[in-house]
Motif scaffolding. Structure first.
Motif, PDB file in Angstrom:
ATOM      1  N   GLN A  98      57.359   8.609 116.775  1.00  0.00           N
ATOM      2  CA  GLN A  98      57.724   9.989 116.387  1.00  0.00           C
ATOM      3  C   GLN A  98      57.501  10.247 114.901  1.00  0.00           C
ATOM      4  N   GLU A  99      57.580   9.203 114.087  1.00  0.00           N
ATOM      5  CA  GLU A  99      57.435   9.371 112.636  1.00  0.00           C
ATOM      6  C   GLU A  99      56.438   8.348 112.077  1.00  0.00           C
ATOM      7  N   PRO A 100      55.164   8.511 112.451  1.00  0.00           N
ATOM      8  CA  PRO A 100      54.170   7.498 112.048  1.00  0.00           C
ATOM      9  C   PRO A 100      53.970   7.419 110.534  1.00  0.00           C
ATOM     10  N   GLU A 101      54.277   8.496 109.811  1.00  0.00           N
ATOM     11  CA  GLU A 101      54.080   8.463 108.346  1.00  0.00           C
ATOM     12  C   GLU A 101      55.189   7.670 107.648  1.00  0.00           C
ATOM     13  N   ARG A 102      56.343   7.557 108.285  1.00  0.00           N
ATOM     14  CA  ARG A 102      57.435   6.772 107.682  1.00  0.00           C
ATOM     15  C   ARG A 102      57.405   5.320 108.148  1.00  0.00           C
ATOM     16  N   PHE A 103      57.123   5.091 109.423  1.00  0.00           N
ATOM     17  CA  PHE A 103      57.223   3.730 109.977  1.00  0.00           C
ATOM     18  C   PHE A 103      55.956   2.915 109.763  1.00  0.00           C
ATOM     19  N   VAL A 104      56.159   1.639 109.466  1.00  0.00           N
ATOM     20  CA  VAL A 104      55.076   0.660 109.483  1.00  0.00           C
ATOM     21  C   VAL A 104      55.481  -0.365 110.544  1.00  0.00           C
ATOM     22  N   ILE A 105      54.717  -0.421 111.633  1.00  0.00           N
ATOM     23  CA  ILE A 105      55.052  -1.379 112.698  1.00  0.00           C
ATOM     24  C   ILE A 105      54.347  -2.699 112.403  1.00  0.00           C
ATOM     25  N   LEU A 106      55.109  -3.776 112.373  1.00  0.00           N
ATOM     26  CA  LEU A 106      54.544  -5.099 112.106  1.00  0.00           C
ATOM     27  C   LEU A 106      54.775  -5.985 113.325  1.00  0.00           C
ATOM     28  N   ASN A 107      53.815  -6.845 113.588  1.00  0.00           N
ATOM     29  CA  ASN A 107      53.953  -7.784 114.698  1.00  0.00           C
ATOM     30  C   ASN A 107      54.821  -8.955 114.249  1.00  0.00           C
ATOM     31  N   GLY A 108      56.066  -8.939 114.670  1.00  0.00           N
ATOM     32  CA  GLY A 108      57.032  -9.951 114.230  1.00  0.00           C
ATOM     33  C   GLY A 108      56.739 -11.355 114.727  1.00  0.00           C
ATOM     34  N   LEU A 109      55.688 -11.503 115.548  1.00  0.00           N
ATOM     35  CA  LEU A 109      55.311 -12.843 116.013  1.00  0.00           C
ATOM     36  C   LEU A 109      54.359 -13.520 115.028  1.00  0.00           C
ATOM     37  N   LEU A 110      53.856 -12.766 114.053  1.00  0.00           N
ATOM     38  CA  LEU A 110      52.928 -13.342 113.062  1.00  0.00           C
ATOM     39  C   LEU A 110      53.681 -14.303 112.137  1.00  0.00           C
ATOM     40  N   PRO A 111      52.927 -15.235 111.488  1.00  0.00           N
ATOM     41  CA  PRO A 111      53.581 -16.149 110.538  1.00  0.00           C
ATOM     42  C   PRO A 111      54.252 -15.388 109.400  1.00  0.00           C
ATOM     43  N   ILE A 112      55.308 -16.007 108.845  1.00  0.00           N
ATOM     44  CA  ILE A 112      56.143 -15.366 107.832  1.00  0.00           C
ATOM     45  C   ILE A 112      55.319 -14.900 106.620  1.00  0.00           C
ATOM     46  N   ASP A 113      54.420 -15.763 106.132  1.00  0.00           N
ATOM     47  CA  ASP A 113      53.670 -15.397 104.917  1.00  0.00           C
ATOM     48  C   ASP A 113      52.696 -14.256 105.175  1.00  0.00           C
ATOM     49  N   GLN A 114      52.149 -14.224 106.380  1.00  0.00           N
ATOM     50  CA  GLN A 114      51.231 -13.126 106.727  1.00  0.00           C
ATOM     51  C   GLN A 114      51.983 -11.784 106.755  1.00  0.00           C
ATOM     52  N   LEU A 115      53.175 -11.818 107.297  1.00  0.00           N
ATOM     53  CA  LEU A 115      53.986 -10.603 107.344  1.00  0.00           C
ATOM     54  C   LEU A 115      54.356 -10.155 105.926  1.00  0.00           C
ATOM     55  N   HIS A 116      54.724 -11.125 105.100  1.00  0.00           N
ATOM     56  CA  HIS A 116      55.073 -10.791 103.716  1.00  0.00           C
ATOM     57  C   HIS A 116      53.882 -10.131 103.012  1.00  0.00           C
ATOM     58  N   HIS A 117      52.708 -10.662 103.251  1.00  0.00           N
ATOM     59  CA  HIS A 117      51.489 -10.128 102.651  1.00  0.00           C
ATOM     60  C   HIS A 117      51.306  -8.647 103.043  1.00  0.00           C
ATOM     61  N   GLN A 118      51.490  -8.365 104.321  1.00  0.00           N
ATOM     62  CA  GLN A 118      51.330  -6.984 104.803  1.00  0.00           C
ATOM     63  C   GLN A 118      52.384  -6.067 104.186  1.00  0.00           C
ATOM     64  N   ILE A 119      53.600  -6.580 104.094  1.00  0.00           N
ATOM     65  CA  ILE A 119      54.695  -5.767 103.546  1.00  0.00           C
ATOM     66  C   ILE A 119      54.451  -5.507 102.055  1.00  0.00           C
ATOM     67  N   TRP A 120      54.026  -6.550 101.351  1.00  0.00           N
ATOM     68  CA  TRP A 120      53.803  -6.375  99.911  1.00  0.00           C
ATOM     69  C   TRP A 120      52.672  -5.377  99.640  1.00  0.00           C
ATOM     70  N   ALA A 121      51.638  -5.426 100.466  1.00  0.00           N
ATOM     71  CA  ALA A 121      50.516  -4.486 100.291  1.00  0.00           C
ATOM     72  C   ALA A 121      51.045  -3.053 100.313  1.00  0.00           C
ATOM     73  N   GLU A 122      51.946  -2.770 101.232  1.00  0.00           N
ATOM     74  CA  GLU A 122      52.470  -1.409 101.371  1.00  0.00           C
ATOM     75  C   GLU A 122      53.487  -1.074 100.271  1.00  0.00           C
ATOM     76  N   VAL A 123      54.388  -2.005  99.996  1.00  0.00           N
ATOM     77  CA  VAL A 123      55.432  -1.730  99.000  1.00  0.00           C
ATOM     78  C   VAL A 123      54.819  -1.588  97.602  1.00  0.00           C
ATOM     79  N   SER A 124      53.889  -2.444  97.269  1.00  0.00           N
ATOM     80  CA  SER A 124      53.289  -2.379  95.927  1.00  0.00           C
ATOM     81  C   SER A 124      52.529  -1.057  95.754  1.00  0.00           C
ATOM     82  N   ARG A 125      51.894  -0.611  96.817  1.00  0.00           N
ATOM     83  CA  ARG A 125      51.179   0.669  96.760  1.00  0.00           C
ATOM     84  C   ARG A 125      52.179   1.825  96.597  1.00  0.00           C
TER      85      ARG A 125
END
Ligand code: TMP
Length: 219
Positions: A185-212
């Motif tokens: 319903q709110e694709p501009e607010r939500f970032v869906i991440l695959n929680g089955l991915l390795p921890i560092d890969q998830l952190h990388h994706q999160i940092w890319a978005e937060v730093s931007r």
């Protein structure tokens, strides 16, 4: 405060959501470590909790002996804890210019109490808005895992589960579907991440978005 001023404040506010054991608290910790290295002024809050009153309510909510708690009492306690946190701590913090990270916010109520416990979704939204005075995070990271994976991780952790975590698989399936529906319903607010991915890969994706979002160095 006008809605416009709120949306400016909310630019510095992000939240993490997902099923129990989705890994969000680990990701919040990694993000916090990274922000510390950059000397960014930020605060992490955990829901339910974060103030004296809200922590006392958390105890009532999670205590396994309170098994008879009615879903209507439950949602009001979550909202009471949230209202105190928002008005005592979060709004003053954001008005002071700090960055803010919430480990769960009102989407948890919509997913767990609304979709999970079958309370009226439109009314749950109204309660959320009342408790938060319409404060909405700029980004919400949803760490998505299947209900079975949440259950598997819980057993692996060897935890008996608090009152909230001792639900059945069907409940957790509904909650997951709820989170995914909110994200759709709110694709501009939500970032869906695959929680089955390795921890560092998830952190990388999160940092890319937060730093931007926050104008911080990408590496
Ligand atoms: P936590 O394990 O992330 O600390 O969350 C505590 C439990 O409370 C978890 O099972 C999710 C649940 N919860 C709700 O049911 N509704 C809410 O609004 C919030 C914030 C948490």
């Amino acid at each position: 405060m006008s809605a416009n001023q709120f949306s400016q404040l909310a630019g510095k506010f992000i939240s993490f959501e997902g099923l129990d054991f989705c890994g969000k608290s680990t990701q919040v910790r990694l993000l916090a470590q990274r922000l510390e290295k950059l000397n960014v002024t930020f605060q992490v809050v955990r829901e339910p909790g974060g103030t004296k009153i809200s922590e006392a309510i958390r105890q009532i909510l999670l205590e396994p002996v309170n098994g008879e708690m009615h879903p209507r009492a439950e949602i009001l306690l979550f909202e009471a804890a949230r209202a105190q946190l928002v008005h005592e701590k979060l709004l003053p913090w954001l008005q002071g210019g700090g960055f803010l990270i919430a480990d769960r916010f009102f989407d948890s109520t919509t997913a767990y109490q609304g979709y999970g416990r079958n309370l009226d979704i439109a009314f749950v939204r109204q309660l959320n808005q009342f408790a938060t005075s319409h404060l909405v995070p700029a980004r919400t990271f949803l760490l998505d895992i299947p209900a079975e994976e949440s259950e598997r991780r819980r057993r692996q952790a060897g935890q008996a589960g608090d009152r909230m975590e001792s639900g059945d698989l069907e409940l957790y399936r509904r909650i997951r579907e709820g989170f995914l529906a909110l994200a759709a319903q709110e694709p501009e607010r939500f970032v869906i991440l695959n929680g089955l991915l390795p921890i560092d890969q998830l952190h990388h994706q999160i940092w890319a978005e937060v730093s931007r979002l926050w104008g911080l160095p990408a590496r």
